[in-house]
Design an enzyme around this catalytic site. Structure first.
Site, PDB file in Angstrom:
ATOM      1  N   LYS A 132     -14.008   0.260  -3.455  1.00 54.42           N
ATOM      2  CA  LYS A 132     -15.066   0.647  -2.518  1.00 54.42           C
ATOM      3  C   LYS A 132     -16.184   1.377  -3.244  1.00 54.42           C
ATOM      4  O   LYS A 132     -17.361   1.095  -3.047  1.00 54.42           O
ATOM      5  CB  LYS A 132     -14.501   1.567  -1.426  1.00 54.42           C
ATOM      6  CG  LYS A 132     -13.617   0.858  -0.426  1.00 54.42           C
ATOM      7  CD  LYS A 132     -13.254   1.806   0.706  1.00 54.42           C
ATOM      8  CE  LYS A 132     -12.129   1.261   1.543  1.00 54.42           C
ATOM      9  NZ  LYS A 132     -11.567   2.232   2.460  1.00 54.42           N
ATOM     10  N   GLU A 178       0.826  -1.220   0.000  1.00 55.35           N
ATOM     11  CA  GLU A 178       0.000   0.000   0.000  1.00 55.35           C
ATOM     12  C   GLU A 178       0.854   1.261   0.000  1.00 55.35           C
ATOM     13  O   GLU A 178       0.404   2.312  -0.421  1.00 55.35           O
ATOM     14  CB  GLU A 178      -0.929   0.019   1.219  1.00 55.35           C
ATOM     15  CG  GLU A 178      -2.260  -0.667   0.967  1.00 55.35           C
ATOM     16  CD  GLU A 178      -3.299  -0.424   2.051  1.00 55.35           C
ATOM     17  OE1 GLU A 178      -3.013   0.261   3.052  1.00 55.35           O
ATOM     18  OE2 GLU A 178      -4.411  -0.956   1.903  1.00 55.35           O
ATOM     19  N   HIS A 188       7.841 -26.986  -0.885  1.00 54.01           N
ATOM     20  CA  HIS A 188       7.157 -28.112  -1.511  1.00 54.01           C
ATOM     21  C   HIS A 188       5.993 -27.650  -2.383  1.00 54.01           C
ATOM     22  O   HIS A 188       5.170 -28.453  -2.805  1.00 54.01           O
ATOM     23  CB  HIS A 188       6.686 -29.089  -0.435  1.00 54.01           C
ATOM     24  CG  HIS A 188       7.827 -29.651   0.356  1.00 54.01           C
ATOM     25  ND1 HIS A 188       8.364 -30.899   0.128  1.00 54.01           N
ATOM     26  CD2 HIS A 188       8.573 -29.098   1.349  1.00 54.01           C
ATOM     27  CE1 HIS A 188       9.387 -31.101   0.957  1.00 54.01           C
ATOM     28  NE2 HIS A 188       9.534 -30.015   1.714  1.00 54.01           N
TER      29      HIS A 188
HETATM   30  O1  PA5 Z   1      -3.432   1.224   5.872  1.00 58.62           O
HETATM   31  C1  PA5 Z   1      -4.561   1.662   5.706  1.00 58.62           C
HETATM   32  O2  PA5 Z   1      -4.822   2.858   5.819  1.00 58.62           O
HETATM   33  C2  PA5 Z   1      -5.730   0.748   5.394  1.00 58.62           C
HETATM   34  O3  PA5 Z   1      -5.323  -0.556   5.173  1.00 58.62           O
HETATM   35  C3  PA5 Z   1      -6.716   0.745   6.552  1.00 58.62           C
HETATM   36  O4  PA5 Z   1      -6.044   0.334   7.705  1.00 58.62           O
HETATM   37  C4  PA5 Z   1      -7.903  -0.162   6.294  1.00 58.62           C
HETATM   38  O5  PA5 Z   1      -8.514   0.180   5.094  1.00 58.62           O
HETATM   39  C5  PA5 Z   1      -8.907  -0.051   7.435  1.00 58.62           C
HETATM   40  O6  PA5 Z   1      -9.301   1.267   7.605  1.00 58.62           O
HETATM   41  P1  PA5 Z   1     -10.013   1.766   8.912  1.00 58.62           P
HETATM   42  O7  PA5 Z   1      -9.099   1.587  10.059  1.00 58.62           O
HETATM   43  O8  PA5 Z   1     -10.334   3.198   8.641  1.00 58.62           O
HETATM   44  O9  PA5 Z   1     -11.272   0.932   9.071  1.00 58.62           O
END
Ligand code: PA5
Length: 449
Positions: free
Chosen positions: A426, A291, A312
Site C-alpha cells: 500500500k 494473513e 486434470h
Molecule cells: O483481514 C483483514 O484485516 C484485511 O484483509 C482487510 O479485511 C482488508 O484489507 C480490507 O480492509 P477494510 O475492511 O478496512 O477495507
C-alpha cells in the site's frame, strides 16, 4: 463424540503413514497450550478476540434490520453491488457461492437480488463491464470497509455512488446505499454520516478476516436470501464444541496435525474440495490462514484445489512433484440434490457399468481413489467431514476454521490478528500514485523502476 454433536468429523487415517501416535499426542498437548492462550485471552493480539463470542452474542436487532433492508430492496433492486476487499469481501462471496443457486438469475429464482461484487480488484475492464450491467438494472449497493480508507473499495464506491446519484437522484440514491464500517473512524464513516446512509457497525475487536459472522458477511447473505439465523445457530453450536477443552476437540486436533506436518517439512497445506460451490470458501480460508500465520518467516503456505476439475491440471504435481505438501479435504457427505447416470442400450460410451449410480457416488469413489493415490505418492491427508452443505454447517465451518487458526498461530508463537506485511504494497502504491505525504518514498521507488 458422535457425529451429530461434532458437526465436523476429522479423519486422520491419512496421516498415519507419515507420523507416529506419540508425535500426534505431543502435538495435541502443544495445541492445548495454545488453546489456553486463546481462550484465556492473554495471548498476542488479544484486543481482537471479539469474533470468539460473536455467535453467542447474537445481535438479533441487527439481524432484523438486515432482513428489513432485504425485504425493502427485494422489490426495488434486481442487483445489489457489494463493495469490499479481503475480509470485507471473501466471507460473503464464499457463503453466496456455497449456498445460492449458481443459475438463479437465469432461472429467475427470486430469493433475493443478484449479488455482484466490486472493489475487490482495480481492473478498469471489470468496473466498466459492471457498470454496463448497472445501466440496465435497478440496483442498490453495500459498501464494506472496516478502516473506511482501503483504496480499492474507496475507488469503486466513488464510481458506484456517482452512478447511483446520476441514475436515481441524490435522495433516492441515499436509500439505496448501506455502509458497513467502524462506529466512528475512517473516511467511509464520514461519508455515511454526511449523506445519511443506513449503517452497520463492525465491532472494534473483530479483524477483517474474522468478520464473516458480523454484518460484513451476514448482510450480503441476508440480501441473497440465505438463512442467516441458521448460519449463526450453526456457528454457535460449533463455538460450544470448540470451547470444550479436551484432546478430542476437533479444532485443537486440526491445529495440532497441521503444525506437526509443517514441522516435518510439509510446508504447503492444500485445502481440497470436490464441490465447486466451495471454491470461494477455500479463498476465504486462504486469507484467514495466510494473513494470520504468514509472519516472522513462518507459516504454512495455504493453497487450494477444486477436484475433480484440478485433478486434470494440478493432480500431476500433487502426485509426483516436490514432496512439500499435505492435503486437508473438506468432504461433504451428502449432496443436496439427486442425479443419476442413465443407461444406454448401445453402451457406445462404455458407461453402462455406472448406470443407475448417483453422480455423487462417482464423486465419492473419485475422492477415495484420489486420497489413496496421494497418500501413496507421499501426500498426507487430513479429512474434515460435514454432513451436507447448508447455512448451519457453513456457519459451523467458518467458526471452526477461525478457532483452529487462532490455536494454530499461537502454536507458532505468532500474533494471529495483525497483518503488518499488507501495508508494504500500500505504501509503495500510494507513493507511486503521488499521494500527499509520500513524496520522498515515491522519488526513491521511481529510481528503481
Ligand atoms: O483481514 C483483514 O484485516 C484485511 O484483509 C482487510 O479485511 C482488508 O484489507 C480490507 O480492509 P477494510 O475492511 O478496512 O477495507
Amino acid at each position: 463424540m458422535e457425529r451429530e454433536d461434532n458437526m465436523i468429523d476429522i479423519d486422520i487415517k491419512g496421516i498415519t503413514p507419515f507420523v507416529t501416535t506419540q508425535e500426534i499426542e505431543l502435538s495435541i498437548a502443544k495445541a492445548l497450550e495454545a488453546y489456553d492462550t486463546l481462550t484465556s485471552r492473554k495471548g498476542r493480539g488479544n484486543d481482537y478476540l471479539g469474533w470468539l463470542d460473536l455467535p453467542a452474542d447474537n445481535n438479533s436487532s441487527n439481524q432484523d434490520r438486515m432482513k428489513q433492508i432485504a425485504a425493502e430492496w427485494k422489490s426495488k433492486a434486481q442487483v445489489v453491488v457489494v463493495i469490499g476487499i479481503g475480509g470485507s469481501y471473501l466471507g460473503a462471496k464464499a457463503a453466496l457461492e456455497a449456498l445460492v443457486h449458481p443459475f438463479a438469475s437465469e432461472l429467475e429464482i427470486n430469493e433475493g437480488p443478484r449479488i455482484v461484487f466490486a472493489g475487490q480488484n482495480l481492473s478498469q475492464d471489470y468496473m466498466a463491464e459492471l457498470v454496463d450491467l448497472l445501466e440496465e438494472k435497478e440496483y442498490a449497493a453495500i459498501v464494506i470497509s472496516k478502516s473506511g480508507t482501503t483504496t480499492e473499495p474507496a475507488i469503486a464506491f466513488r464510481i458506484i455512488k456517482n452512478h447511483l446519484e446520476t441514475k436515481y437522484g441524490k435522495e433516492e440514491a441515499a436509500t439505496r446505499i448501506v455502509a458497513v464500517t467502524d462506529k466512528s473512524r475512517g473516511a467511509l464513516k464520514g461519508v455515511a454520516s454526511k449523506e445519511g446512509y443506513r449503517t452497520f457497525v463492525i465491532p472494534d475487536d473483530v479483524g477483517g478476516r474474522y468478520s464473516v459472522l458480523t454484518p460484513v458477511g451476514l448482510l450480503p447473505m441476508a440480501l441473497a436470501g440465505v438463512d442467516i439465523d441458521q448460519m449463526i445457530k450453526g456457528a454457535a453450536k460449533m463455538r460450544g464444541i470448540c470451547m470444550d477443552r479436551s484432546r478430542g476437540n476437533i479444532a485443537v486436533q486440526y491445529a495440532a496435525l497441521r503444525n506437526l506436518l509443517y514441522g516435518k517439512g510439509k510446508t504447503t497445506e492444500i485445502l481440497v474440495n470436490f464441490n465447486p460451490k466451495l471454491q470461494y470458501f477455500a479463498e476465504w480460508w486462504k486469507q484467514l490462514f495466510g494473513e494470520s500465520e504468514g509472519k516472522e518467516g513462518k507459516g504454512l503456505f495455504p493453497a487450494s484445489v477444486n477436484f475433480t476439475t484440478d485433478l486434470h491440471s494440478m493432480g500431476q504435481y500433487i502426485q509426483e512433484g516436490e514432496r512439500i505438501m499435505f492435503e486437508t479435504v473438506l468432504d461433504i457427505r451428502q449432496a443436496n440434490r439427486k442425479y443419476s447416470v442413465g443407461s444406454d442400450p448401445s453402451d457406445a460410451d462404455g458407461l453402462n457399468f455406472l448406470a443407475g449410480m448417483e453422480v455423487e457416488q462417482v464423486n465419492k469413489k473419485a475422492r477415495a481413489g484420489t486420497k489413496l493415490a496421494h497418500i501413496d505418492g507421499g501426500v498426507p491427508n487430513i479429512q474434515l467431514e460435514v454432513e451436507r452443505l447448508d447455512a448451519s454447517n457453513l456457519g459451523a465451518l467458518f467458526y471452526f476454521f477461525e478457532f483452529a487458526c487462532g490455536v494454530s498461530a499461537y502454536m507458532l508463537g505468532i500474533n494471529p490478528f495483525d497483518q503488518p506485511g499488507v501495508e508494504d504494497y500500500k505504501k509503495n502504491m500510494f507513493a507511486l500514485l503521488g499521494k500527499p505525504g509520500y513524496e520522498e518514498l515515491g522519488a526513491k521507488l521511481k529510481e528503481r523502476l
